[in-house]
Design an enzyme around this catalytic site. Structure first.
Site, PDB file in Angstrom:
ATOM      1  N   ARG A   1       0.875  -1.166   0.000  1.00  0.00           N
ATOM      2  CA  ARG A   1       0.000   0.000   0.000  1.00  0.00           C
ATOM      3  C   ARG A   1       0.915   1.219   0.000  1.00  0.00           C
ATOM      4  O   ARG A   1       2.004   1.173   0.608  1.00  0.00           O
ATOM      5  CB  ARG A   1      -0.890   0.037   1.257  1.00  0.00           C
ATOM      6  CG  ARG A   1      -2.013  -0.974   1.284  1.00  0.00           C
ATOM      7  CD  ARG A   1      -3.092  -0.659   0.231  1.00  0.00           C
ATOM      8  NE  ARG A   1      -4.206  -1.607   0.277  1.00  0.00           N
ATOM      9  CZ  ARG A   1      -4.309  -2.688  -0.504  1.00  0.00           C
ATOM     10  NH1 ARG A   1      -3.363  -2.977  -1.381  1.00  0.00           N
ATOM     11  NH2 ARG A   1      -5.368  -3.470  -0.412  1.00  0.00           N
ATOM     12  N   GLU A  55      -4.297   7.563  -4.667  1.00  0.00           N
ATOM     13  CA  GLU A  55      -4.579   6.812  -5.902  1.00  0.00           C
ATOM     14  C   GLU A  55      -5.911   7.258  -6.493  1.00  0.00           C
ATOM     15  O   GLU A  55      -6.893   7.312  -5.744  1.00  0.00           O
ATOM     16  CB  GLU A  55      -4.595   5.308  -5.605  1.00  0.00           C
ATOM     17  CG  GLU A  55      -3.220   4.816  -5.181  1.00  0.00           C
ATOM     18  CD  GLU A  55      -3.161   3.315  -4.901  1.00  0.00           C
ATOM     19  OE1 GLU A  55      -4.178   2.617  -5.064  1.00  0.00           O
ATOM     20  OE2 GLU A  55      -2.069   2.844  -4.530  1.00  0.00           O
ATOM     21  N   HIS A  83      -1.890   0.375  -9.591  1.00  0.00           N
ATOM     22  CA  HIS A  83      -2.429  -0.603  -8.614  1.00  0.00           C
ATOM     23  C   HIS A  83      -3.104  -1.782  -9.336  1.00  0.00           C
ATOM     24  O   HIS A  83      -4.307  -1.997  -9.201  1.00  0.00           O
ATOM     25  CB  HIS A  83      -3.409   0.086  -7.643  1.00  0.00           C
ATOM     26  CG  HIS A  83      -3.643  -0.709  -6.387  1.00  0.00           C
ATOM     27  ND1 HIS A  83      -3.869  -0.121  -5.159  1.00  0.00           N
ATOM     28  CD2 HIS A  83      -3.685  -2.049  -6.152  1.00  0.00           C
ATOM     29  CE1 HIS A  83      -4.047  -1.060  -4.250  1.00  0.00           C
ATOM     30  NE2 HIS A  83      -3.941  -2.243  -4.832  1.00  0.00           N
TER      31      HIS A  83
HETATM   32  N1  LIG Z   1      -0.679  -4.195  -5.228  1.00  0.00           N
HETATM   33  C1  LIG Z   1      -1.748  -4.967  -5.148  1.00  0.00           C
HETATM   34  O1  LIG Z   1      -2.581  -4.993  -6.046  1.00  0.00           O
HETATM   35  C2  LIG Z   1      -1.938  -5.846  -3.972  1.00  0.00           C
HETATM   36  C3  LIG Z   1      -1.461  -5.498  -2.729  1.00  0.00           C
HETATM   37  N2  LIG Z   1      -1.663  -6.324  -1.658  1.00  0.00           N
HETATM   38  C4  LIG Z   1      -1.160  -5.928  -0.346  1.00  0.00           C
HETATM   39  O2  LIG Z   1      -0.317  -6.971   0.142  1.00  0.00           O
HETATM   40  C5  LIG Z   1      -0.565  -7.166   1.513  1.00  0.00           C
HETATM   41  C6  LIG Z   1      -0.067  -8.515   1.963  1.00  0.00           C
HETATM   42  O3  LIG Z   1      -0.924  -9.542   1.529  1.00  0.00           O
HETATM   43  P1  LIG Z   1      -0.709 -11.063   2.045  1.00  0.00           P
HETATM   44  O4  LIG Z   1       0.655 -11.520   1.712  1.00  0.00           O
HETATM   45  O5  LIG Z   1      -1.862 -11.846   1.589  1.00  0.00           O
HETATM   46  O6  LIG Z   1      -0.805 -10.838   3.611  1.00  0.00           O
HETATM   47  P2  LIG Z   1      -0.222 -11.779   4.779  1.00  0.00           P
HETATM   48  O7  LIG Z   1      -0.967 -11.382   5.986  1.00  0.00           O
HETATM   49  O8  LIG Z   1      -0.228 -13.194   4.352  1.00  0.00           O
HETATM   50  O9  LIG Z   1       1.302 -11.324   4.881  1.00  0.00           O
HETATM   51  C7  LIG Z   1       1.714 -10.139   5.437  1.00  0.00           C
HETATM   52  C8  LIG Z   1       3.034 -10.349   6.142  1.00  0.00           C
HETATM   53  O10 LIG Z   1       3.480  -9.082   6.655  1.00  0.00           O
HETATM   54  C9  LIG Z   1       4.017  -9.291   7.939  1.00  0.00           C
HETATM   55  N3  LIG Z   1       3.919  -8.067   8.741  1.00  0.00           N
HETATM   56  C10 LIG Z   1       2.822  -7.498   9.272  1.00  0.00           C
HETATM   57  N4  LIG Z   1       3.154  -6.417   9.994  1.00  0.00           N
HETATM   58  C11 LIG Z   1       4.497  -6.305   9.915  1.00  0.00           C
HETATM   59  C12 LIG Z   1       5.433  -5.402  10.459  1.00  0.00           C
HETATM   60  N5  LIG Z   1       5.040  -4.403  11.244  1.00  0.00           N
HETATM   61  N6  LIG Z   1       6.736  -5.577  10.166  1.00  0.00           N
HETATM   62  C13 LIG Z   1       7.140  -6.614   9.387  1.00  0.00           C
HETATM   63  N7  LIG Z   1       6.286  -7.506   8.854  1.00  0.00           N
HETATM   64  C14 LIG Z   1       4.979  -7.355   9.107  1.00  0.00           C
HETATM   65  C15 LIG Z   1       3.193 -10.414   8.538  1.00  0.00           C
HETATM   66  O11 LIG Z   1       3.910 -11.062   9.566  1.00  0.00           O
HETATM   67  C16 LIG Z   1       2.946 -11.308   7.333  1.00  0.00           C
HETATM   68  O12 LIG Z   1       3.944 -12.271   7.227  1.00  0.00           O
HETATM   69  C17 LIG Z   1      -2.065  -6.914   1.618  1.00  0.00           C
HETATM   70  O13 LIG Z   1      -2.453  -6.592   2.931  1.00  0.00           O
HETATM   71  C18 LIG Z   1      -2.279  -5.767   0.661  1.00  0.00           C
HETATM   72  O14 LIG Z   1      -2.151  -4.529   1.318  1.00  0.00           O
HETATM   73  C19 LIG Z   1      -2.298  -7.508  -1.800  1.00  0.00           C
HETATM   74  C20 LIG Z   1      -2.800  -7.886  -3.007  1.00  0.00           C
HETATM   75  C21 LIG Z   1      -2.680  -7.075  -4.190  1.00  0.00           C
HETATM   76  O1  LIG Z   2      -6.275  -7.406  -2.762  1.00  0.00           O
HETATM   77  C1  LIG Z   2      -5.716  -6.322  -2.502  1.00  0.00           C
HETATM   78  O2  LIG Z   2      -5.391  -5.994  -1.350  1.00  0.00           O
HETATM   79  C2  LIG Z   2      -5.447  -5.377  -3.583  1.00  0.00           C
HETATM   80  O3  LIG Z   2      -4.733  -4.439  -3.424  1.00  0.00           O
HETATM   81  C3  LIG Z   2      -6.047  -5.584  -4.905  1.00  0.00           C
HETATM   82  O4  LIG Z   2      -5.994  -6.870  -5.306  1.00  0.00           O
END
Ligand SMILES: NC(=O)C1=CN([C@@H]2O[C@H](COP(=O)(O)OP(=O)(O)OC[C@H]3O[C@@H](n4cnc5c(N)ncnc54)[C@H](O)[C@@H]3O)[C@@H](O)[C@H]2O)C=CC1
Ligand SMILES: O=C(O)C(=O)CO
Length: 327
Positions: free
Chosen positions: A238, A267, A286
């Site tokens: 993000r 955004e 994004h």
């Molecule tokens: N650019 C895009 O279109 C997309 C962006 N995202 C973003 O990616 C993020 C991650 O998604 P997932 O991997 O499914 O989540 P997840 O919950 O599986 O992984 C997140 C990781 O970050 C770590 N984490 C949390 N707080 C932390 C901190 N303060 N310091 C260090 N590590 C920390 C957690 O321990 C976890 O291992 C989503 O929350 C979303 O914001 C997700 C999908 C698409």
């Molecule tokens: O799933 C999310 O968090 C996104 O940013 C869009 O896929």
């Protein structure tokens, strides 16, 4: 009178997903591009028990006395005001797993594009700048293979990136997360380290944490100062996990070599954002999960989550609100 729960959907869904929701709910859909205007949402949510849509905040919740479940078609849910949802007793659901590979593919694309200057040099060729007599050194990039990748946030998507980087590109892997993961260390020959060490040692740095109060501006001036001047910085999490002004300064001052960004503070990012005129920065709107198949899977899962959570079934309920669900 219908006994099915009233459901409000604030953005366009595939027809098959609408059919599924119609079987289980008394639905109001939005079939135009973009999302339902906020004023319409606040009006229509008054009798909804479930909502599939975006921002959930105090204002919306106070217009929605019957609301029980809010479902988002995304894995990130920083647009949920978790405290307000808790105080209104509203459960939130999200869409983990189904997008991991698609987002990881895009992160590798950003790494390759920023490291090997794909977007910049595509423009170079198309603008007729490629001429006989150039030595070629000015076209050099940074190798991805055998470089050191530092992933901040080794979760579902972090692991999908690790798999591609280690098995596809022979990269060395460092990671920083809330806790070390033995299975990650073993599978990817990876090493957990503190954030500062990761920043000092990595050639490519990828931020993949959720946006939370703890991760807001996790990467700022102090952190950019630790990075190698040859480092490539990637953010697909993000915008606000990074202090964007500090990133701009680091790039302007040559503290890092380049960046690949799928997310921004605001955004769509304004066209006068200095990042947009830097040739060493690759910018995307994004689109981490933006393929037809994955977006369809996300919509299906968001709909299923909503129906299941309304009926007390199995759903991907956001971690922080799981305790609101009776066992
Ligand atoms: N650019 C895009 O279109 C997309 C962006 N995202 C973003 O990616 C993020 C991650 O998604 P997932 O991997 O499914 O989540 P997840 O919950 O599986 O992984 C997140 C990781 O970050 C770590 N984490 C949390 N707080 C932390 C901190 N303060 N310091 C260090 N590590 C920390 C957690 O321990 C976890 O291992 C989503 O929350 C979303 O914001 C997700 C999908 C698409
Ligand atoms: O799933 C999310 O968090 C996104 O940013 C869009 O896929």
């Amino acid at each position: 009178m219908s006994t099915k729960p009233k459901i409000l959907v604030t953005h366009k869904l595939p027809e098959t997903v609408q059919d599924y929701l119609n079987l289980h709910g008394d639905c109001t859909f939005w079939n135009q591009e973009g999302s339902m205007p906020r004023s319409v949402i606040l009006d229509k949510v008054s009798d909804a028990e479930g909502i599939l849509g975006g921002t959930i905040d105090e204002e919306l919740l106070s217009c929605a006395p019957r609301l029980r479940v809010a479902s988002t078609s995304s894995v990130g849910y920083n647009h949920f005001d978790l405290d307000a949802m808790r105080s209104h007793g509203v459960i939130g659901t999200h869409t983990p797993y189904v997008l991991d590979s698609t987002v990881a593919d895009l992160v590798l694309a950003l790494m390759l594009s920023a490291g090997r200057r794909i977007a910049e040099l595509d423009a170079y060729v198309k603008q007729g700048k490629w001429q006989k007599g150039t030595s070629g050194t000015e076209l050099f990039g940074v190798d991805v293979h055998h470089s050191t990748l530092g992933i901040i946030g080794m979760g579902r998507i972090g692991e999908a990136i690790a798999k591609r980087a280690v098995f596809g590109f022979d990269m060395n892997l460092l990671y920083h997360s809330r806790r070390p993961k033995k299975e990650v260390d073993e599978r990817f020959h990876a090493r957990f380290c503190e954030l500062d060490e990761l920043l000092c040692e990595s050639d490519y740095i990828v931020v993949m944490t959720p946006l939370t109060p703890e991760t807001k501006h996790l990467i700022g001036e102090e952190q950019f100062n630790l990075m190698k001047s040859s480092a490539i910085f990637i953010n697909a999490s993000r915008g606000a996990t990074v202090d964007e002004q500090a990133l701009i300064k680091a790039l302007q001052q040559g503290k890092i070599r380049g960046a690949g960004l799928d997310v921004f503070d605001i955004e769509p990012t304004p066209v006068d954002n200095p990042l947009l005129s830097m040739p060493n920065v690759v910018t995307l709107p994004h689109i981490g999960s933006a393929t037809a198949r994955t977006r369809n899977d996300m919509a299906e899962l968001a709909a299923r989550n909503l129906v299941e959570a309304l009926n007390g079934g199995q759903a991907y309920i956001v971690q922080e609100l799981k305790d609101l669900v009776p066992n």
